[in-house]
Write an enzyme that holds these catalytic residues in place. Structure first.
Site, PDB file in Angstrom:
ATOM      1  N   ASP A 198       6.274 -84.273 -70.715  1.00 44.89           N
ATOM      2  CA  ASP A 198       7.720 -84.159 -70.532  1.00 44.89           C
ATOM      3  C   ASP A 198       8.302 -83.263 -71.630  1.00 44.89           C
ATOM      4  O   ASP A 198       7.627 -82.359 -72.115  1.00 44.89           O
ATOM      5  CB  ASP A 198       8.337 -85.562 -70.550  1.00 44.89           C
ATOM      6  CG  ASP A 198       9.543 -85.698 -69.631  1.00 44.89           C
ATOM      7  OD1 ASP A 198      10.569 -85.066 -69.922  1.00 44.89           O
ATOM      8  OD2 ASP A 198       9.447 -86.437 -68.634  1.00 44.89           O
ATOM      9  N   HIS A 256      15.017 -86.185 -72.075  1.00 45.35           N
ATOM     10  CA  HIS A 256      14.405 -86.772 -70.890  1.00 45.35           C
ATOM     11  C   HIS A 256      13.084 -87.466 -71.211  1.00 45.35           C
ATOM     12  O   HIS A 256      12.810 -88.577 -70.742  1.00 45.35           O
ATOM     13  CB  HIS A 256      14.193 -85.647 -69.870  1.00 45.35           C
ATOM     14  CG  HIS A 256      13.744 -86.061 -68.532  1.00 45.35           C
ATOM     15  ND1 HIS A 256      12.415 -86.139 -68.180  1.00 45.35           N
ATOM     16  CD2 HIS A 256      14.443 -86.380 -67.409  1.00 45.35           C
ATOM     17  CE1 HIS A 256      12.316 -86.494 -66.902  1.00 45.35           C
ATOM     18  NE2 HIS A 256      13.522 -86.653 -66.417  1.00 45.35           N
ATOM     19  N   SER A 440      12.536 -89.292 -61.641  1.00 45.52           N
ATOM     20  CA  SER A 440      12.011 -89.272 -63.013  1.00 45.52           C
ATOM     21  C   SER A 440      11.960 -90.659 -63.606  1.00 45.52           C
ATOM     22  O   SER A 440      11.081 -90.977 -64.418  1.00 45.52           O
ATOM     23  CB  SER A 440      12.901 -88.403 -63.912  1.00 45.52           C
ATOM     24  OG  SER A 440      12.557 -87.064 -63.855  1.00 45.52           O
TER      25      SER A 440
END
Length: 621
Positions: A198, A256, A440
């Site tokens: 990520d 994120h 996600s």
């Protein structure tokens, strides 16, 4: 990306959020001024110089000969592209970058070229006898989209984390939650490593103890914000904000990767913050995304490295991951280099979990969620219904909590975990907790439950499950949707205690009891896709028919090859003994039973020839 940012004073202030593909939401760990913020979803980066991934038939060719092949194709394709030919400029020139872990080579063109010229170059290069395969090194991006920020016991383990009860519906016994408390009585993921590919991670007091030393695989200084293109130890998230609209859409930093890692293994029972699914597992952070996204080539190398494979120029991974989570993707069907990397990871025993994507489209048109050998995860709301943004289709395996965004309000529209309250660099902000919505967020719930299962199996003296076995456990144990989704998003809703029960169940012993046939259970009106088998193979399914049903319809369709279908009530059929049969040429088979008796019906798929990509569905009316 759409983000929301209410701060936490005494309680989190609700704020409306428009959900595009997925939504983040955030809550600060301290008192900060309330604010709400929305930003557009990031677009793919406009590459400063196009990159190509080329697989040569002769891997022993010198780099000079490899570049000669690319440059010759560039010259030929330019002459064939009218607009490029009229421009009067020379054909682009290629330079060699590196060898990928999967054996392909990465080359860079010295400048950007138009889409038609790039397509022509790829076609010319693919037609060259020296080339086995070629693809553009596309940018992928994370699949989170909106955020809300704010400052801020029993036989079933209820964490004492400060915000668990009020905000983390996705871990609780809600219609769309994973029912984690009962699972935590059995396993908390100890001894398992989950790699999170990520944006990297930031320092956070509610996570640091569960984070292993990772690696930064980004090889572009613009994307990474590091001073060189070299890969380096550590996976620090420098921020993925962008203020240059010529590169990609203007956005604030998402953090994120920190949020995703928190879902997997945020610290729990520490009286502060929030809880993670497998809170005694370890996370191996691998940075592959930065400003405007991340390159397919970097992601492919990171997949192999995370699983314990060898990557040229990168030290061996001291902590190979049993599970990889990728909450990222891009348009187009599965890329060849991605599939090869995934195949390598699976062969090393690593289970690969991928977010299905947030475009409300068929997952078959997105990569790597459409790749073979992955667990592709769709998103569900707190109600257990499909989130409107979630991709769907036969290649989605099951659904996890992703959140419905503003439609379900704050906090129930979002998945809540750790983050940072800066718009740019994390060093300019502070530790926070953020709510986000998207596939996600759904994927790391599945990765976390996979860690619970592997830990429990090993603790019980068993052998770790293979990727195929682990996928079957998660898919087959999924809880039925409260109502049939408007689009297919897999076998059902992720259910942590059911997955553990299935993994730990003692096999029936026919010597001491009558055993039901081992069959894959179908859920009414839920499609099971991407089924494959060899010629002569036999796969048994079952469906429970309640009393009073008017009809049972069982059908197969799609894909390639040829299957036959045999159906019996109460006992497993064979190709010689059955109650009902459909064995037409191809894969379009159908059996209809009017006024079926209640009980278990078994469906046997037989490979009349090798088949793949087939969907099977049972409908009870």
């Amino acid at each position: 990306m759409i983000r929301k940012n209410p701060s936490f004073r005494i309680s989190l202030v609700a704020a409306a959020v428009a959900v595009a593909c997925a939504a983040p939401a955030a809550m600060a760990a301290g008192a900060a001024p309330l604010q709400t913020r929305e930003a557009p979803r990031a677009a793919p980066a406009a590459d400063a110089a196009a990159r190509l991934i080329v697989t040569y038939r002769d891997g022993g060719l010198s780099n000079a000969l490899k570049l000669k092949t690319v440059n010759a194709a560039a010259t030929r394709s330019r002459a064939m592209t009218a607009a490029a030919a009229r421009s009067g400029t020379k054909a682009p020139s290629a330079s060699y970058m590196r060898k990928l872990a999967v054996g392909a080579d990465l080359v860079r063109l010295d400048r950007r070229i138009g889409a038609r010229e790039l397509d022509a170059l790829v076609a010319e290069l693919a037609a060259d006898p020296a080339v086995a395969a070629v693809e553009v090194d596309r940018m992928m991006r994370h699949t989170g989209a909106a955020s809300l920020r704010g400052g801020m016991v029993t036989p079933q383990l209820t964490p004492d984390d400060q915000y668990y009860a009020q905000y983390q519906w996705h871990l609780q016994n809600t219609a769309g939650g994973i029912h984690a408390p009962a699972a935590w009585d059995v396993s908390t993921g100890e001894g398992v490593v989950v790699a999170v590919l990520d944006t990297g991670i930031i320092d956070h007091p509610d996570m640091d103890a569960n984070m292993l030393p990772g690696y930064d695989f980004i090889t572009d200084t613009f994307v990474s914000r590091r001073p060189t293109n070299e890969r380096v130890p550590g996976a620090h998230d420098f921020g993925d904000w962008n203020d240059d609209p010529n590169q990609c859409d203007v956005t604030t930093s998402s953090f994120h990767g920190t949020h995703v890692a928190g879902t997997v293994a945020e610290l729990s029972n520490n009286t502060s913050g929030m809880a993670g699914v497998a809170h005694n597992a370890k996370v191996l952070p691998v940075r592959v995304l930065g400003r405007c996204g991340g390159y397919t080539s970097d992601i492919a190398d990171a997949i192999v490295w995370a699983a314990g494979g060898s990557v040229p120029g990168v030290p061996a991974n001291a902590n190979p991951a049993e599970i990889i989570n990728m909450s990222l993707g891009g348009g187009g069907s599965c890329k060849s280099v991605s599939q090869t990397a995934i195949n390598t990871a699976v062969a090393l025993g690593t289970t690969v979990v991928v977010a299905a994507g947030n475009s409300n489209g068929d997952v078959a048109n997105f990569s790597p969620a459409s790749c073979d050998g992955v667990i592709s995860v769709g998103a569900a709301r707190i109600t257990g219904g499909r989130a409107s943004y979630s991709n769907y289709g036969a290649k989605v395996d099951l659904a996890g909590p992703g959140g419905g965004g503003g439609v379900d309000g704050n906090p129930n529209g979002y998945v809540w975990q750790a983050s940072n309250n800066s718009d740019t660099s994390p060093e300019l902000g502070a530790a926070t907790y953020m709510g986000m919505a998207g596939t996600s967020m759904a994927a790391p719930h599945v990765a976390g439950v996979a860690a619970l299962v592997q830990s429990a199996v090993v603790a019980g003296g068993g052998v770790p499950k293979t990727p195929a076995e682990l996928e079957a456990i998660l898919v087959d144990s999924a809880r039925a949707f409260p109502a049939t989704p408007d689009r297919a998003i897999g076998s059902g809703l992720l259910d942590a205690p059911a997955a553990l029960a299935k993994a730990l169940e003692v096999p029936c012993d026919p010597a001491v009891e009558e055993c039901a046939p081992a069959a894959i259970e179908l859920t009414n009106k839920v499609v099971v896709g991407n089924v494959s088998g060899t010629a002569g193979s036999q796969t048994l399914y079952s469906i429970e028919v309640p009393a009073g049903a008017k009809r049972l319809n069982v059908m197969t369709y799609g894909g390639t090859g040829n299957v036959g279908m045999y159906v019996s009530a109460g006992d497993a059929p064979s190709a010689q003994s059955y109650d009902y049969k459909s064995a037409r040429p191809g894969n379009n088979e159908a059996v209809r039973v009017n006024k079926p008796a209640s009980g278990t019906y078994y469906i046997l798929l037989v490979g009349e020839a090798a088949y793949s990509g087939v969907s099977i569905e049972a409908r009870i009316d």
